[in-house]
Design a protein around this motif. Structure first.
Motif, PDB file in Angstrom:
ATOM      1  N   ILE A 165      81.356  60.934 -42.000  1.00  0.00           N
ATOM      2  CA  ILE A 165      80.058  60.586 -42.589  1.00  0.00           C
ATOM      3  C   ILE A 165      79.414  59.456 -41.791  1.00  0.00           C
ATOM      4  CG2 ILE A 165      78.945  59.563 -44.615  1.00  0.00           C
ATOM      5  CD1 ILE A 165      81.097  61.049 -46.310  1.00  0.00           C
ATOM      6  N   ALA A 166      80.199  58.439 -41.440  1.00  0.00           N
ATOM      7  CA  ALA A 166      79.671  57.329 -40.644  1.00  0.00           C
ATOM      8  C   ALA A 166      79.145  57.825 -39.301  1.00  0.00           C
ATOM      9  CB  ALA A 166      80.758  56.273 -40.426  1.00  0.00           C
ATOM     10  N   HIS A 167      79.848  58.785 -38.706  1.00  0.00           N
ATOM     11  CA  HIS A 167      79.395  59.356 -37.436  1.00  0.00           C
ATOM     12  C   HIS A 167      77.994  59.935 -37.595  1.00  0.00           C
ATOM     13  CE1 HIS A 167      80.047  61.165 -33.427  1.00  0.00           C
ATOM     14  NE2 HIS A 167      79.329  62.169 -33.901  1.00  0.00           N
ATOM     15  N   GLN A 168      77.768  60.685 -38.652  1.00  0.00           N
ATOM     16  CA  GLN A 168      76.443  61.277 -38.861  1.00  0.00           C
ATOM     17  C   GLN A 168      75.410  60.204 -39.169  1.00  0.00           C
ATOM     18  OE1 GLN A 168      76.011  65.130 -40.390  1.00  0.00           O
ATOM     19  NE2 GLN A 168      74.354  64.640 -41.810  1.00  0.00           N
ATOM     20  N   VAL A 169      75.758  59.215 -39.993  1.00  0.00           N
ATOM     21  CA  VAL A 169      74.816  58.161 -40.353  1.00  0.00           C
ATOM     22  C   VAL A 169      74.346  57.416 -39.099  1.00  0.00           C
ATOM     23  CG1 VAL A 169      74.590  55.923 -41.514  1.00  0.00           C
ATOM     24  CG2 VAL A 169      75.618  57.862 -42.724  1.00  0.00           C
ATOM     25  N   TRP A 170      75.271  57.059 -38.225  1.00  0.00           N
ATOM     26  CA  TRP A 170      74.911  56.327 -37.008  1.00  0.00           C
ATOM     27  C   TRP A 170      74.061  57.195 -36.087  1.00  0.00           C
ATOM     28  CZ3 TRP A 170      77.868  53.315 -39.832  1.00  0.00           C
ATOM     29  CH2 TRP A 170      78.055  51.972 -39.505  1.00  0.00           C
ATOM     30  N   ARG A 171      74.459  58.460 -35.899  1.00  0.00           N
ATOM     31  CA  ARG A 171      73.716  59.345 -35.001  1.00  0.00           C
ATOM     32  C   ARG A 171      72.306  59.606 -35.514  1.00  0.00           C
ATOM     33  NH1 ARG A 171      75.856  59.338 -29.993  1.00  0.00           N
ATOM     34  NH2 ARG A 171      78.072  59.868 -30.005  1.00  0.00           N
ATOM     35  N   VAL A 172      72.181  59.839 -36.800  1.00  0.00           N
ATOM     36  CA  VAL A 172      70.860  60.087 -37.391  1.00  0.00           C
ATOM     37  C   VAL A 172      69.980  58.854 -37.242  1.00  0.00           C
ATOM     38  CG1 VAL A 172      69.653  60.430 -39.587  1.00  0.00           C
ATOM     39  CG2 VAL A 172      71.576  61.911 -38.966  1.00  0.00           C
ATOM     40  N   ARG A 173      70.562  57.683 -37.463  1.00  0.00           N
ATOM     41  CA  ARG A 173      69.787  56.451 -37.310  1.00  0.00           C
ATOM     42  C   ARG A 173      69.233  56.353 -35.891  1.00  0.00           C
ATOM     43  NH1 ARG A 173      69.765  51.581 -34.002  1.00  0.00           N
ATOM     44  NH2 ARG A 173      68.207  50.291 -35.048  1.00  0.00           N
ATOM     45  N   HIS A 174      70.071  56.579 -34.907  1.00  0.00           N
ATOM     46  CA  HIS A 174      69.643  56.411 -33.524  1.00  0.00           C
ATOM     47  C   HIS A 174      68.618  57.470 -33.111  1.00  0.00           C
ATOM     48  CE1 HIS A 174      72.458  53.288 -33.301  1.00  0.00           C
ATOM     49  NE2 HIS A 174      73.531  53.973 -32.964  1.00  0.00           N
ATOM     50  N   LYS A 175      68.712  58.674 -33.673  1.00  0.00           N
ATOM     51  CA  LYS A 175      67.830  59.751 -33.245  1.00  0.00           C
ATOM     52  C   LYS A 175      66.533  59.832 -34.043  1.00  0.00           C
ATOM     53  CE  LYS A 175      69.866  61.313 -29.691  1.00  0.00           C
ATOM     54  NZ  LYS A 175      69.205  61.158 -28.371  1.00  0.00           N
ATOM     55  N   TYR A 176      66.575  59.507 -35.323  1.00  0.00           N
ATOM     56  CA  TYR A 176      65.387  59.686 -36.157  1.00  0.00           C
ATOM     57  C   TYR A 176      64.755  58.374 -36.615  1.00  0.00           C
ATOM     58  CZ  TYR A 176      66.645  64.620 -36.427  1.00  0.00           C
ATOM     59  OH  TYR A 176      66.936  65.926 -36.121  1.00  0.00           O
ATOM     60  N   PHE A 177      65.533  57.308 -36.722  1.00  0.00           N
ATOM     61  CA  PHE A 177      65.014  56.075 -37.312  1.00  0.00           C
ATOM     62  C   PHE A 177      65.062  54.879 -36.374  1.00  0.00           C
ATOM     63  CE2 PHE A 177      66.567  58.695 -40.818  1.00  0.00           C
ATOM     64  CZ  PHE A 177      65.433  58.757 -41.612  1.00  0.00           C
ATOM     65  N   GLN A 233      69.819  68.186 -37.245  1.00  0.00           N
ATOM     66  CA  GLN A 233      70.068  68.298 -35.818  1.00  0.00           C
ATOM     67  C   GLN A 233      70.189  66.922 -35.164  1.00  0.00           C
ATOM     68  OE1 GLN A 233      70.757  71.004 -34.029  1.00  0.00           O
ATOM     69  NE2 GLN A 233      71.117  69.591 -32.318  1.00  0.00           N
ATOM     70  N   PHE A 234      71.236  66.716 -34.400  1.00  0.00           N
ATOM     71  CA  PHE A 234      71.374  65.549 -33.523  1.00  0.00           C
ATOM     72  C   PHE A 234      72.421  65.894 -32.477  1.00  0.00           C
ATOM     73  CE2 PHE A 234      74.204  64.835 -37.148  1.00  0.00           C
ATOM     74  CZ  PHE A 234      75.426  64.570 -36.544  1.00  0.00           C
ATOM     75  N   ASP A 235      72.388  65.189 -31.354  1.00  0.00           N
ATOM     76  CA  ASP A 235      73.372  65.466 -30.320  1.00  0.00           C
ATOM     77  C   ASP A 235      74.628  64.617 -30.557  1.00  0.00           C
ATOM     78  OD1 ASP A 235      72.468  62.962 -29.665  1.00  0.00           O
ATOM     79  OD2 ASP A 235      71.526  63.553 -27.778  1.00  0.00           O
ATOM     80  N   GLY A 236      75.679  64.904 -29.786  1.00  0.00           N
ATOM     81  CA  GLY A 236      76.931  64.165 -29.957  1.00  0.00           C
ATOM     82  C   GLY A 236      77.569  64.430 -31.309  1.00  0.00           C
TER      83      GLY A 236
END
Length: 363
Positions: free
Chosen positions: A254-266, A341-344
């Motif tokens: 879950i943390a992996h997705q939260v961090w990736r989403v933050r960097h890509k969308y926010f 959708q996000f990479d990594g």
């Protein structure tokens, strides 16, 4: 918007955009079909404005000094305060910007709303004022009201189930001193970010950007609670692993997705992903729902060392015209209802001793 239809009225749902990483909203549009006959009518658009910050002073300045005709500002001098008040308010007393123009009843309504919102954004930038409209209507000089468009809100729902009440009772009895403790600075900051995020979610969806702001509050809470000075993902997952929680593996993913989403969308100004988030209702809803994922992780980290050993994350959902499931912490949900959708997409999983033990790739 609920509209009672009659022979001379029609209602439709259109889509338009405002400013924000999550600015996509539907608009409910009413037209007076008696006069929607292909002709063009003289009159004015009323852009109802949310009265935040210095908006009233900005609209007063514009009403005193300018008349807006066909999206152009013409200098005038209105010394009479009654005329100024009338110009900057609707009949119902709401703040507005009045734009004199012609309504072509053959024009594409979605395009018309987009152009009016773009014009308002430009005026806001020129005056350094957060101008945002929730209602747009056109009033003909002779025929009266011909068009009304209302911006839809993102629905919010929060349950308080019987088992959640039982957990709340347990936490009131056993965890209150833990929540009152101010000796752990990271925990104090994490709690503050969490409660600020919850308050932002509780505000009526009147101004674009509130979901963005709520997400960032939960994300910053997670950063503080994971105790890495740089807020980096891998050390943060290692901290989660060190807590030795029964759902440690799921929380790391879950943390992996939260961090990736933050960097890509926010964060970091990723223009391509920002545009993707606003392509349509489905993409906007997929990104908006990530705020529930970030909220879940932040809350779980707050409760990680609570004396009761219990965690309470009450069910909450968001709705873009249709119901959305509450996020309850499962990886399966990340890959289904909360997929975005996000990479990594491959996440490292760590043992409590900090060693990597596996990798998991989100579908």
């Amino acid at each position: 918007m609920s509209v009672s239809l009659s022979s001379n009225r029609e209602c439709a749902t259109l889509r338009s955009f405002l400013m924000s990483a999550l600015s996509y909203r539907d608009w409910d549009v009413w037209i007076n079909s008696t006069y929607y006959d292909g002709r063009t009518y003289d009159g004015y658009f009323e852009l109802t404005i949310v009265g935040t910050l210095m908006v009233p002073q900005t609209l007063e300045y514009l009403a005193e000094s300018y008349e807006v005709r066909q999206r152009q500002f013409t200098r005038v001098a209105r010394a009479n305060p009654d005329i100024v008040r009338q110009t900057m308010h609707t009949e119902e007393g709401n703040l507005c910007l009045r734009v004199y123009d012609r309504l072509d009843t053959n024009a594409d309504l979605a395009g018309l709303l987009r152009s009016l919102n773009s014009f308002l954004e430009a005026v806001g930038l020129a005056t350094d004022s957060p101008l945002s409209s929730q209602k747009i209507r056109f009033i003909s000089f002779h025929e009266g009201k011909l068009l009304v468009a209302n911006r839809r809100s993102v629905g919010r729902g929060m349950a308080f189930e019987l088992e959640e009440r039982g957990t709340a009772s347990q936490k009131l009895a056993e965890d209150l001193d833990y929540y009152l403790d101010h000796t752990d600075s990271n925990l104090v900051v994490g709690r503050r970010h969490y409660m600020t995020g919850m308050q932002l979610l509780g505000i009526e969806d009147a101004v674009t950007g509130l979901l963005d702001a709520a997400y960032m509050q939960f994300y910053q809470g997670c950063e503080a609670l994971c105790r890495d000075p740089r807020g980096s993902l891998e050390p943060s997952k290692q901290h989660i692993a060190a807590l030795q929680l029964p759902d440690s593996r799921d929380l790391q993913i879950i943390a992996h997705q939260v961090w990736r989403v933050r960097h890509k969308y926010f964060g970091h100004g990723d223009v391509a992903y920002n545009l993707e988030a606003n392509l349509g209702q489905a993409s906007a809803a997929a990104v908006a729902r990530q705020v529930l994922v970030a909220r879940y992780l932040c809350r779980r980290l707050i409760d990680a060392q609570a004396p009761s050993g219990a965690h309470l994350v009450r069910e909450m959902n968001l709705a873009f015209g249709q119901a959305c499931a509450a996020f309850m912490g499962s990886v399966q949900q990340l890959e289904e209802d909360f997929r975005v959708q996000f990479d990594g997409r491959t996440s490292k999983i760590y043992h409590a001793n900090g060693q990597e033990i596996e990798e998991y790739t989100l579908a």
